[in-house]
Write a protein that holds these residues in place. Structure first.
Motif, PDB file in Angstrom:
ATOM      1  N   ALA A 124       0.821  -1.219   0.000  1.00 17.91           N
ATOM      2  CA  ALA A 124       0.000   0.000   0.000  1.00 17.91           C
ATOM      3  C   ALA A 124       0.853   1.267   0.000  1.00 17.91           C
ATOM      4  CB  ALA A 124      -0.941   0.005   1.197  1.00 17.91           C
ATOM      5  N   LEU A 125       2.015   1.200   0.638  1.00 15.11           N
ATOM      6  CA  LEU A 125       2.913   2.349   0.688  1.00 15.11           C
ATOM      7  C   LEU A 125       3.973   2.165  -0.388  1.00 15.11           C
ATOM      8  CD1 LEU A 125       3.401   2.647   4.556  1.00 15.11           C
ATOM      9  CD2 LEU A 125       1.567   3.549   3.124  1.00 15.11           C
ATOM     10  N   THR A 126       4.011   3.058  -1.339  1.00 16.31           N
ATOM     11  CA  THR A 126       4.899   2.884  -2.490  1.00 16.31           C
ATOM     12  C   THR A 126       5.991   3.943  -2.576  1.00 16.31           C
ATOM     13  OG1 THR A 126       3.384   4.169  -3.887  1.00 16.31           O
ATOM     14  CG2 THR A 126       3.081   1.768  -3.834  1.00 16.31           C
ATOM     15  N   GLU A 127       5.890   5.031  -1.823  1.00 17.70           N
ATOM     16  CA  GLU A 127       6.876   6.094  -1.891  1.00 17.70           C
ATOM     17  C   GLU A 127       7.995   5.874  -0.887  1.00 17.70           C
ATOM     18  OE1 GLU A 127       5.173  10.282  -3.212  1.00 17.70           O
ATOM     19  OE2 GLU A 127       4.257   9.581  -1.353  1.00 17.70           O
ATOM     20  N   PRO A 128       9.186   6.419  -1.133  1.00 10.50           N
ATOM     21  CA  PRO A 128      10.243   6.409  -0.115  1.00 10.50           C
ATOM     22  C   PRO A 128       9.769   7.119   1.145  1.00 10.50           C
ATOM     23  CG  PRO A 128      11.119   7.066  -2.250  1.00 10.50           C
ATOM     24  CD  PRO A 128       9.623   7.042  -2.396  1.00 10.50           C
ATOM     25  N   PRO A 129      10.255   6.705   2.314  1.00 16.82           N
ATOM     26  CA  PRO A 129       9.752   7.275   3.567  1.00 16.82           C
ATOM     27  C   PRO A 129       9.874   8.791   3.668  1.00 16.82           C
ATOM     28  CG  PRO A 129      11.032   5.301   4.006  1.00 16.82           C
ATOM     29  CD  PRO A 129      11.196   5.597   2.554  1.00 16.82           C
ATOM     30  N   ASP A 130      10.971   9.362   3.173  1.00 23.51           N
ATOM     31  CA  ASP A 130      11.138  10.811   3.304  1.00 23.51           C
ATOM     32  C   ASP A 130      10.074  11.577   2.517  1.00 23.51           C
ATOM     33  OD1 ASP A 130      12.687   9.632   1.107  1.00 23.51           O
ATOM     34  OD2 ASP A 130      13.296  11.681   0.631  1.00 23.51           O
ATOM     35  N   ARG A 131       9.672  11.044   1.374  1.00 23.94           N
ATOM     36  CA  ARG A 131       8.625  11.715   0.588  1.00 23.94           C
ATOM     37  C   ARG A 131       7.246  11.468   1.181  1.00 23.94           C
ATOM     38  NH1 ARG A 131      10.485   9.997  -5.541  1.00 23.94           N
ATOM     39  NH2 ARG A 131      12.652  10.729  -5.384  1.00 23.94           N
ATOM     40  N   TRP A 132       6.994  10.233   1.562  1.00 22.58           N
ATOM     41  CA  TRP A 132       5.686   9.870   2.103  1.00 22.58           C
ATOM     42  C   TRP A 132       5.386  10.646   3.381  1.00 22.58           C
ATOM     43  CZ3 TRP A 132       4.783   6.675   6.609  1.00 22.58           C
ATOM     44  CH2 TRP A 132       3.447   6.304   6.757  1.00 22.58           C
ATOM     45  N   ALA A 133       6.394  10.773   4.250  1.00 17.82           N
ATOM     46  CA  ALA A 133       6.168  11.429   5.544  1.00 17.82           C
ATOM     47  C   ALA A 133       5.948  12.923   5.416  1.00 17.82           C
ATOM     48  CB  ALA A 133       7.355  11.167   6.465  1.00 17.82           C
ATOM     49  N   ALA A 134       6.365  13.504   4.300  1.00 20.46           N
ATOM     50  CA  ALA A 134       6.223  14.942   4.129  1.00 20.46           C
ATOM     51  C   ALA A 134       4.853  15.352   3.610  1.00 20.46           C
ATOM     52  CB  ALA A 134       7.305  15.455   3.169  1.00 20.46           C
ATOM     53  N   ARG A 135       4.043  14.402   3.180  1.00 16.01           N
ATOM     54  CA  ARG A 135       2.746  14.730   2.591  1.00 16.01           C
ATOM     55  C   ARG A 135       1.760  15.177   3.686  1.00 16.01           C
ATOM     56  NH1 ARG A 135       2.369  13.840  -2.543  1.00 16.01           N
ATOM     57  NH2 ARG A 135       3.732  12.359  -3.628  1.00 16.01           N
ATOM     58  N   PRO A 136       0.979  16.223   3.430  1.00 16.14           N
ATOM     59  CA  PRO A 136       0.003  16.687   4.428  1.00 16.14           C
ATOM     60  C   PRO A 136      -0.965  15.599   4.874  1.00 16.14           C
ATOM     61  CG  PRO A 136       0.253  18.315   2.689  1.00 16.14           C
ATOM     62  CD  PRO A 136       1.011  17.099   2.241  1.00 16.14           C
ATOM     63  N   GLU A 137      -1.396  14.737   3.942  1.00 11.84           N
ATOM     64  CA  GLU A 137      -2.330  13.681   4.318  1.00 11.84           C
ATOM     65  C   GLU A 137      -1.691  12.660   5.254  1.00 11.84           C
ATOM     66  OE1 GLU A 137      -1.154  12.832  -0.079  1.00 11.84           O
ATOM     67  OE2 GLU A 137      -1.362  14.567   1.274  1.00 11.84           O
ATOM     68  N   THR A 138      -0.378  12.454   5.128  1.00 12.03           N
ATOM     69  CA  THR A 138       0.325  11.562   6.054  1.00 12.03           C
ATOM     70  C   THR A 138       0.411  12.196   7.433  1.00 12.03           C
ATOM     71  OG1 THR A 138       1.648  10.643   4.248  1.00 12.03           O
ATOM     72  CG2 THR A 138       2.454  10.296   6.480  1.00 12.03           C
ATOM     73  N   LEU A 139       0.777  13.469   7.482  1.00 12.63           N
ATOM     74  CA  LEU A 139       0.910  14.157   8.760  1.00 12.63           C
ATOM     75  C   LEU A 139      -0.421  14.232   9.500  1.00 12.63           C
ATOM     76  CD1 LEU A 139       3.240  17.060   7.624  1.00 12.63           C
ATOM     77  CD2 LEU A 139       3.878  15.102   9.039  1.00 12.63           C
ATOM     78  N   ALA A 140      -1.521  14.309   8.770  1.00 12.67           N
ATOM     79  CA  ALA A 140      -2.844  14.415   9.393  1.00 12.67           C
ATOM     80  C   ALA A 140      -3.408  13.069   9.807  1.00 12.67           C
ATOM     81  CB  ALA A 140      -3.822  15.103   8.434  1.00 12.67           C
ATOM     82  N   ALA A 141      -2.812  11.974   9.341  1.00 10.94           N
ATOM     83  CA  ALA A 141      -3.356  10.639   9.583  1.00 10.94           C
ATOM     84  C   ALA A 141      -3.059  10.166  11.003  1.00 10.94           C
ATOM     85  CB  ALA A 141      -2.770   9.649   8.575  1.00 10.94           C
ATOM     86  N   HIS A 142      -3.805   9.161  11.421  1.00  2.39           N
ATOM     87  CA  HIS A 142      -3.584   8.544  12.732  1.00  2.39           C
ATOM     88  C   HIS A 142      -2.702   7.320  12.530  1.00  2.39           C
ATOM     89  CE1 HIS A 142      -6.402  11.083  14.967  1.00  2.39           C
ATOM     90  NE2 HIS A 142      -7.125  11.082  13.863  1.00  2.39           N
ATOM     91  N   LEU A 143      -1.382   7.541  12.610  1.00  2.00           N
ATOM     92  CA  LEU A 143      -0.387   6.488  12.383  1.00  2.00           C
ATOM     93  C   LEU A 143       0.591   6.461  13.560  1.00  2.00           C
ATOM     94  CD1 LEU A 143       0.402   7.214   8.620  1.00  2.00           C
ATOM     95  CD2 LEU A 143      -0.870   5.254   9.506  1.00  2.00           C
ATOM     96  N   PRO A 144       0.177   5.957  14.707  1.00  2.00           N
ATOM     97  CA  PRO A 144       1.036   6.021  15.893  1.00  2.00           C
ATOM     98  C   PRO A 144       2.350   5.261  15.771  1.00  2.00           C
ATOM     99  CG  PRO A 144      -1.245   5.555  16.507  1.00  2.00           C
ATOM    100  CD  PRO A 144      -1.161   5.418  15.016  1.00  2.00           C
ATOM    101  N   ALA A 145       2.501   4.447  14.739  1.00  2.00           N
ATOM    102  CA  ALA A 145       3.762   3.742  14.542  1.00  2.00           C
ATOM    103  C   ALA A 145       4.769   4.555  13.759  1.00  2.00           C
ATOM    104  CB  ALA A 145       3.523   2.417  13.822  1.00  2.00           C
TER     105      ALA A 145
END
Length: 403
Positions: free
Chosen positions: A244-265
């Motif tokens: 489901a996650l296809t982008e490198p972590p540095d790019r994925w984590a910078a997206r506003p939708e990622t920052l707004a998500a509930h991902l406690p891990a």
């Protein structure tokens, strides 16, 4: 070599008497090619003794108020929230997960306990069926899928749940409290103590400083990763949630939708000072940094009670799973959410607990030495399980206070 590689971030900040070896170690790290800056905060026996920063973010110099995504160091933050719920009597580590989340009992999971889940023994590193990125970011749809599936393996050995650990913990907290883990963390832990830490929609403020991918990855590391993390392997499944996650972590984590998500891990945002202070508050009988005599002036002064009682703290950091990790392929060890010293988690002392992140972040506490430390670099390591920067800093700390 790029211009970014040739520019050495200027080190700013203070260290207490006797802690100059840590400043030198931090400066040596920042002088290495590819480093974009970092924050380092150390508290020893209740006093801030190291408060160092280097580099610039998009809004100016990296400083005490600079926030970063800490990737899997988020798990230690979430574990602190879960320990608070246990201390309040809302959660029993030794109870079956199904006591709080009845649907979880399906497909042979009725005997999996909260401690099993939090110590990466639930066998739910990724769903068997494909899920979408939207389901991962929402969390609850993925939790429903995981609850309906059988475990990949029985409890007994750890298998690192890189992303789904947070999905499971978030749903558990929702079943116990009615709120998302990030909301409960904010209400019970961060807001009352002025900690600049947040998970998902509960945090606000300017965008966090970006984290950069490593520019120099050794050939052996690249080849090993290509083998152990190839599609279909447990590590690939855990890190990508089955693709489901296809982008490198540095790019994925910078997206506003990622920052707004509930991902406690994976998506907590913190400052170095607040992350270190969180671990200091987890140590039994901790005192807050003395703002009048220590680096990092501005932190609350005077005695401050620990987040949890000693009995709860011991239950949270007691080894619950250890051995060759079914996902990472090397020995790992876990308490109830906290990583414990092992080959996978090099925490600088046999009595430490905490969690590193794939971006290079590290947060830890060590009750024997009265130590709390947070290191937030802006450049990812070449090898996430062997970040040489951690060893350099922890060796420098050991030269000051021993191991």
């Amino acid at each position: 070599m790029s211009a970014a590689d040739r520019t050495v971030p200027v080190v700013r900040g203070d260290v207490g008497p006797g802690w100059e070896p840590v400043r030198r170690a931090f400066a040596a790290i920042m002088s290495r090619p590819g480093e974009h800056g970092a924050g380092l905060h150390v508290i020893h026996r209740g006093k801030a003794v190291v408060d160092l920063y280097a580099g610039n973010d998009t809004s100016g110099p990296y400083g005490p108020e600079t926030r970063q995504v800490v990737f899997s160091a988020s798990k230690g933050i979430a574990a602190a929230c879960l320990a608070v719920l246990a201390d309040r009597g809302d959660l029993d580590f030794d109870a079956p997960v199904a006591r709080y989340w009845p649907e979880f009992a399906r497909r042979g999971k009725s005997r999996i306990t909260v401690a099993h889940m939090l110590s990466h023994q639930a066998g739910l590193v990724a769903p068997a069926r494909a899920v979408t990125l939207a389901e991962v970011l929402d969390g609850r749809p993925l939790a429903d899928v995981l609850a309906a599936e059988p475990p990949r393996w029985p409890p007994g050995r750890p298998g690192y749940h890189a992303v789904t650990w947070g999905t499971l913990a978030d749903e558990l907290v929702r079943r116990v409290t009615g709120g998302r883990l990030g909301e409960v963390l904010d209400e019970l832990v961060c807001r009352p103590r002025g900690l600049a830490i947040g998970i998902g929609g509960a945090h606000a403020g300017p965008p966090p400083a970006p984290v950069h991918a490593a520019t120099r990855v050794p050939f052996l590391v690249r080849m090993t990763t290509a083998v152990v993390a190839r599609p279909g392997t447990p590590l690939w499944a855990a890190m990508t949630v089955g693709g489901a996650l296809t982008e490198p972590p540095d790019r994925w984590a910078a997206r506003p939708e990622t920052l707004a998500a509930h991902l406690p891990a994976a998506n907590a945002v913190a400052t170095a000072r607040s992350l270190a202070r969180l671990y200091a508050l987890l140590l039994p009988r901790v005192e807050s940094p003395d703002a009048t005599s220590s680096p990092g002036a501005g932190s609350p002064s005077g005695a401050e009670p620990p987040l949890v009682g000693e009995r709860t703290w011991r239950a949270a950091v007691r080894p619950r799973a250890a051995g060759r990790d079914r996902v990472l392929g090397v020995p790992s060890a876990f308490g109830c959410g906290f990583a414990l010293p092992s080959r996978a988690w090099r925490l600088g002392s046999p009595t430490a607990f905490g969690h590193p992140g794939i971006g290079g972040a590290l947060g830890l506490g060590d009750p024997r030495r009265g130590l709390a430390l947070a290191f937030l670099p802006r450049t990812m390591p070449a090898d996430a399980l062997a970040d040489a920067r951690h060893r350099t800093l922890l060796d420098a700390v050991a030269r000051v206070i021993g191991r």
